[in-house]
Scaffold this motif. Structure first.
Motif, PDB file in Angstrom:
ATOM      1  N   SER A 255      37.740  40.971  30.267  1.00 18.59           N
ATOM      2  CA  SER A 255      38.151  42.351  30.528  1.00 18.59           C
ATOM      3  C   SER A 255      38.308  43.083  29.205  1.00 18.59           C
TER       4      SER A 255
ATOM      5  N   VAL B 276      37.246  35.011  33.023  1.00 15.84           N
ATOM      6  CA  VAL B 276      37.123  36.418  33.389  1.00 15.84           C
ATOM      7  C   VAL B 276      37.310  37.208  32.108  1.00 15.84           C
TER       8      VAL B 276
ATOM      9  N   GLU C  43      28.176  36.688  35.069  1.00 10.65           N
ATOM     10  CA  GLU C  43      27.844  37.993  35.661  1.00 10.65           C
ATOM     11  C   GLU C  43      27.559  39.009  34.559  1.00 10.65           C
ATOM     12  N   LEU C  44      28.338  38.965  33.493  1.00 11.63           N
ATOM     13  CA  LEU C  44      28.100  39.851  32.354  1.00 11.63           C
ATOM     14  C   LEU C  44      26.722  39.562  31.761  1.00 11.63           C
TER      15      LEU C  44
ATOM     16  N   HIS D  78      36.461  44.093  35.091  1.00  2.70           N
ATOM     17  CA  HIS D  78      36.401  42.728  34.554  1.00  2.70           C
ATOM     18  C   HIS D  78      35.239  41.967  35.202  1.00  2.70           C
ATOM     19  N   LEU D  79      34.701  41.005  34.430  1.00  2.00           N
ATOM     20  CA  LEU D  79      33.542  40.244  34.883  1.00  2.00           C
ATOM     21  C   LEU D  79      33.645  38.795  34.431  1.00  2.00           C
ATOM     22  N   LEU D  80      33.050  37.923  35.206  1.00  5.37           N
ATOM     23  CA  LEU D  80      32.852  36.546  34.763  1.00  5.37           C
ATOM     24  C   LEU D  80      31.729  36.549  33.729  1.00  5.37           C
TER      25      LEU D  80
ATOM     26  N   ARG E 258      24.088  38.373  33.269  1.00  5.15           N
ATOM     27  CA  ARG E 258      23.069  38.884  34.193  1.00  5.15           C
ATOM     28  C   ARG E 258      22.893  40.391  34.020  1.00  5.15           C
ATOM     29  N   ARG E 259      24.006  41.130  33.938  1.00  6.78           N
ATOM     30  CA  ARG E 259      23.925  42.586  33.799  1.00  6.78           C
ATOM     31  C   ARG E 259      23.307  43.008  32.475  1.00  6.78           C
TER      32      ARG E 259
ATOM     33  N   PHE F 223      29.780  47.373  29.952  1.00  5.85           N
ATOM     34  CA  PHE F 223      29.915  46.774  31.286  1.00  5.85           C
ATOM     35  C   PHE F 223      31.361  46.405  31.585  1.00  5.85           C
ATOM     36  N   LEU F 224      32.101  45.951  30.580  1.00  2.00           N
ATOM     37  CA  LEU F 224      33.505  45.610  30.825  1.00  2.00           C
ATOM     38  C   LEU F 224      34.359  46.856  31.031  1.00  2.00           C
TER      39      LEU F 224
ATOM     40  N   GLU G 125      33.616  49.052  32.987  1.00  2.00           N
ATOM     41  CA  GLU G 125      33.464  49.309  34.422  1.00  2.00           C
ATOM     42  C   GLU G 125      34.269  48.331  35.273  1.00  2.00           C
TER      43      GLU G 125
END
Length: 192
Positions: free
Chosen positions: A68, A66, A19-20, A14-16, A22-23, A9-10, A12
């Motif tokens: 990444s 965040v 949010e990571l 950067h994510l909080l 949840r995915r 997922f990272l 794709e």
């Protein structure tokens, strides 16, 4: 597989952290729920190994980070996708995690090598139940619930094999036909 999902997922963007989570939870579904007690230690291990970077994001609020992927993380992700362990090929949920990120491999030949391994596994006769060493087919099982397990597994395996052959551009094997006493011996249809 949790670490692979995080790296995937990272890759794709950067994510909080929330949010990571949840995915990853959506990917693994109800069968393997992701708790904070497993996600955040995995993030910490990956950060400590230099595979991801964590930086504070004041815009997101206090104690929000965040995440990444680093170049080392991208290299690790691609390595795990190129050469999944045998149990990642044979386990349905683990293989689906591989499949979710397989398009990150830039070489179609490498993607297809992973898919061929899965197809080879699915084409081996197998069952949840055996008579000695012989896998039992659904038709040979009296218990309706066990028969249901076998019929469901067969339908899933049949659909997955058809999809894999389509993606790989391979023809399906000739359909199984019942043999008579006059026919030469032939291999039995693989148990699904």
């Amino acid at each position: 597989m949790l670490e692979l999902a995080i790296l995937g997922f990272l890759a794709e963007g950067h994510l909080l952290g929330h949010e990571l989570r949840r995915r990853v939870s959506q990917l693994t579904g109800y069968t393997r729920p992701v708790s904070d007690g497993s996600l955040y230690p995995a993030i910490n291990r990956l950060a400590k190994a230099g595979l991801l970077e964590r930086r504070a994001d004041p815009a997101a609020g206090a104690a929000r980070y965040v995440l990444s992927l680093t170049e080392a993380g991208r290299t690790e992700l691609l390595g795990r996708l190129r050469k999944p362990a045998d149990h990642e090929i044979t386990d349905f949920t683990r293989f689906f995690t591989i499949l979710a990120f397989l398009s990150h491999l830039p070489d179609v030949a490498e993607q297809h090598a992973v898919l061929r391994r899965r197809l080879e596994f699915l084409e081996e006769p197998a069952s949840f139940f055996y008579d000695g060493e012989r896998p039992l087919r659904a038709e040979a099982v009296a218990d309706p619930y066990r028969r249901g397990m076998l019929l469901t597994a067969r339908a899933i395996s049949t659909a997955e094999r058809a999809w894999l052959r389509e993606v790989l551009g391979e023809e399906p094997p000739a359909p199984f036909t019942a043999r008579t006493d006059n026919d030469p011996p032939r291999l039995e249809e693989p148990a699904s």
